[in-house]
Motif scaffolding. Structure first.
Motif, PDB file in Angstrom:
ATOM      1  N   LEU A 107      -3.767  -3.684   2.557  1.00 17.81           N
ATOM      2  CA  LEU A 107      -4.602  -3.400   1.399  1.00 17.81           C
ATOM      3  C   LEU A 107      -3.964  -2.380   0.470  1.00 17.81           C
ATOM      4  O   LEU A 107      -4.043  -2.492  -0.756  1.00 17.81           O
ATOM      5  CB  LEU A 107      -5.963  -2.842   1.852  1.00 17.81           C
ATOM      6  N   THR A 108      -3.375  -1.346   1.072  1.00 17.79           N
ATOM      7  CA  THR A 108      -2.842  -0.247   0.263  1.00 17.79           C
ATOM      8  C   THR A 108      -1.350  -0.413   0.005  1.00 17.79           C
ATOM      9  O   THR A 108      -0.720   0.467  -0.559  1.00 17.79           O
ATOM     10  CB  THR A 108      -3.048   1.100   0.989  1.00 17.79           C
ATOM     11  N   HIS A 109      -0.818  -1.533   0.442  1.00 17.45           N
ATOM     12  CA  HIS A 109       0.608  -1.810   0.266  1.00 17.45           C
ATOM     13  C   HIS A 109       1.463  -0.694   0.825  1.00 17.45           C
ATOM     14  O   HIS A 109       2.316  -0.140   0.139  1.00 17.45           O
ATOM     15  CB  HIS A 109       0.929  -2.051  -1.214  1.00 17.45           C
ATOM     16  N   GLY A 110       1.177  -0.292   2.061  1.00 15.16           N
ATOM     17  CA  GLY A 110       2.129   0.595   2.714  1.00 15.16           C
ATOM     18  C   GLY A 110       1.581   1.904   3.252  1.00 15.16           C
ATOM     19  O   GLY A 110       2.312   2.660   3.871  1.00 15.16           O
ATOM     20  N   LYS A 111       0.291   2.199   3.028  1.00 14.31           N
ATOM     21  CA  LYS A 111      -0.253   3.434   3.602  1.00 14.31           C
ATOM     22  C   LYS A 111      -0.752   3.178   5.028  1.00 14.31           C
ATOM     23  O   LYS A 111      -1.084   2.060   5.398  1.00 14.31           O
ATOM     24  CB  LYS A 111      -1.406   3.954   2.742  1.00 14.31           C
ATOM     25  N   ARG A 112      -0.844   4.257   5.794  1.00 17.99           N
ATOM     26  CA  ARG A 112      -1.294   4.136   7.182  1.00 17.99           C
ATOM     27  C   ARG A 112      -2.479   5.044   7.434  1.00 17.99           C
ATOM     28  O   ARG A 112      -2.542   6.152   6.896  1.00 17.99           O
ATOM     29  CB  ARG A 112      -0.166   4.523   8.144  1.00 17.99           C
ATOM     30  N   ILE A 113      -3.431   4.581   8.267  1.00 15.26           N
ATOM     31  CA  ILE A 113      -4.544   5.443   8.678  1.00 15.26           C
ATOM     32  C   ILE A 113      -4.076   6.355   9.802  1.00 15.26           C
ATOM     33  O   ILE A 113      -4.307   7.556   9.793  1.00 15.26           O
ATOM     34  CB  ILE A 113      -5.735   4.610   9.201  1.00 15.26           C
ATOM     35  N   PHE A 114      -3.453   5.746  10.805  1.00 12.56           N
ATOM     36  CA  PHE A 114      -3.001   6.501  11.970  1.00 12.56           C
ATOM     37  C   PHE A 114      -1.491   6.696  11.869  1.00 12.56           C
ATOM     38  O   PHE A 114      -0.802   5.885  11.259  1.00 12.56           O
ATOM     39  CB  PHE A 114      -3.342   5.737  13.255  1.00 12.56           C
ATOM     40  N   LEU A 115      -0.998   7.755  12.453  1.00 14.04           N
ATOM     41  CA  LEU A 115       0.449   7.972  12.463  1.00 14.04           C
ATOM     42  C   LEU A 115       1.128   6.791  13.140  1.00 14.04           C
ATOM     43  O   LEU A 115       2.242   6.428  12.819  1.00 14.04           O
ATOM     44  CB  LEU A 115       0.784   9.271  13.194  1.00 14.04           C
ATOM     45  N   MET A 116       0.399   6.203  14.109  1.00 17.23           N
ATOM     46  CA  MET A 116       0.929   5.050  14.822  1.00 17.23           C
ATOM     47  C   MET A 116      -0.242   4.387  15.532  1.00 17.23           C
ATOM     48  O   MET A 116      -1.182   5.075  15.932  1.00 17.23           O
ATOM     49  CB  MET A 116       1.963   5.535  15.850  1.00 17.23           C
TER      50      MET A 116
END
Lengths: 336, 336
Positions: free
Chosen positions: A287-296
């Motif tokens: 959705l955000t084209h590359g952002k992450r919620i969790f570090l992993m």
């Protein structure tokens, strides 16, 4: 019937403990060391630890279930065969994957389509079995209410998805030393206790079948604790997909035969959380084209990156599972 | 009544989690760091960790027990007062010891005679209370058999010894990060489940009193899990005698009010093993004029000297406690 359950736990424990050292030696000899992905945070030192330790649990569970199940009673086999089928066929899919990776040294393992096809066959077959069985049927219980929800023919697709979801959740949870085995030992203990409560409350109604599930649950608890002897940090062996799918398959099978799939949200919460964290991460990334919620993801690796040690994360997951499992047990009590 | 138990676990958990950080800061500020004995294997780095973390659990258990106990029902206070009295008075003895050591910096703490005198008063008072109470009396149950054993007037001295033994066993077990709190979270969960089973099986008979014990047990589980957040390896806080005697006192009180002291041999096996290992070591040392059975006692230090890590020993003790607690639960089911 309660003595059978105690016996199952002790037999599974003993078998896992006795087989452990030999299995570790044998697997090491065959160079069954798993190639650790670069992706995991600083797990390079785990290179060379043998996988497929799930076979240790499988042997314990099989021996205990067969020895302790209540065959002389009416319908002794009715629930045992499906329980063993779902858990061991799920395991077979995981085993094929492990085997190709570890022995054939092909890093990709089974093709995704092969894996999912195997899981769909098991899940669909079991859902149809439950749907058709007069002892299970298409109704599931809603915890705390005493109400039943008849899913009708939708039972089959929904439960098929559930089986696949739980088996893969279990697989995703298995990423830290002792994590899944600890969680599964507690959650399976809660299923065993739920069976005991149903037996105490109902008297003899379907006692044979409930005992079968209780025996199976206790064999899982015993096998997990025996396996933990070798898998706790620092792990001498990993269960592999072999083990995680065995535990996931066995757990979802118990929940469905007891018509209590909703309770998985409590006692199997942390594996489900693992799945959900992976799904959230992927969708958010897209959705955000590359952002992450969790570090992993799965989320236990997020906690690792945050600086928690493996044993701290296992302790946290165990605590959460214990509290939620107690709530699951109380939920069953509340409607007896 | 089952909702009260769930509430108790969650309230105790929340209180312990919320109080934790503040309590750790406060105790550190007061220089409540415990002086670690040279005797323990390589625990010098633990110097400076604050003790009396048991206060965190005490607050959680007190809040949860008071909020969730079934006061509107008949006899709501009958069991709550003795449960709180035994656990909190046992804690007071431990607290006095911790306080003298940590704040007054007198390394010996309470004099042995003062300590044992305090424990005898609590133990004797509670044993007499149980003996005289029409709801408890001088009979105890023999697990698996459904039989009762009337100890008559010997109930009082035997149970007095039991209380002292269990409180001190709990105290001796508390020697590794997360050890006693993990064991107590599982054993208290099994007492909670035993109460649930008695409630399911008996219907309304003495439901108020059994609920009171179940609420207390669940509050102990929740408090232990919350406390583990800070006590798991590497520990930020120790429970001290404050905490270990609280947990020991609360556990033995539940067992006696349920007239099931024998079940302590199962669910509280590892603390009892700690005591027994100390006694064996001392007698053997005296008999042989200087030989030792264990490299060090209590036995968890023996395992440490053998090369097991703290987290491995905790995992082993947790597994043993889980299996034995399940057997305790099954023992109660078997005679319903």
């Amino acid at each position: 019937m309660f003595y059978r359950m105690i016996g199952a736990a002790l037999i599974a424990l003993a078998v896992a403990l006795l087989l452990g050292p030999g299995l570790i030696r044998y697997l090491k000899k065959l160079h069954f060391g798993q190639t650790i992905y670069e992706l995991g945070p600083s797990h390079q030192q785990k290179q060379g630890t043998p996988v497929m330790g799930g076979l240790m649990m499988a042997a314990g569970m099989l021996a205990a279930s067969l020895i302790c199940h209540p065959i002389p009673w009416a319908g002794g086999w009715d629930f045992l065969i499906p329980l063993l089928a779902v858990s061991f066929l799920s395991m077979a899919v995981g085993f094929a994957d492990d085997y190709i990776k570890a022995v054939k040294k092909r890093h990709e393992g089974l093709k995704p389509l092969q894996k999912i096809a195997g899981q769909v066959i098991v899940a669909l077959g079991f859902s149809v079995y439950c749907y058709l069985s007069p002892k299970v049927g298409s109704s599931i219980q809603i915890p705390f209410t005493g109400l039943e929800w008849d899913l009708g023919v939708f039972y089959i697709p929904l439960m098929t998805l559930l089986v696949i979801f739980i088996v893969n959740s279990s697989n995703l949870q298995d990423g830290l030393d002792g994590l899944l085995s600890t969680v599964a030992s507690i959650s399976s203990a809660s299923w065993a206790i739920i069976c005991m409560i149903l037996l105490v409350s109902s008297g003899a109604v379907d006692a044979g079948d409930t005992t079968t599930i209780g025996v199976f649950a206790m064999s899982m608890t015993g096998a997990c604790i025996g396996y933990l002897r070798f898998n706790r940090y620092p792990a001498k062996i990993f269960m592999g997909d072999t083990g995680s799918m065995l535990l996931g398959g066995g757990t979802v099978a118990m929940a469905m035969l007891l018509r209590q799939p909703f309770l998985l949200l409590l006692s199997f919460f942390t594996p489900i959380m693992s799945s959900v964290s992976v799904i959230m991460q992927r969708y958010y990334f897209k959705l955000t084209h590359g952002k992450r919620i969790f570090l992993m993801s799965p989320i236990h690796h997020h906690f690792e990156k945050k600086g928690y040690s493996e044993t701290q994360i296992v302790s946290m997951y165990a605590g959460i599972t214990l509290i939620l499992s107690l709530i699951a047990v109380a939920a069953v009590c509340a409607v007896q």
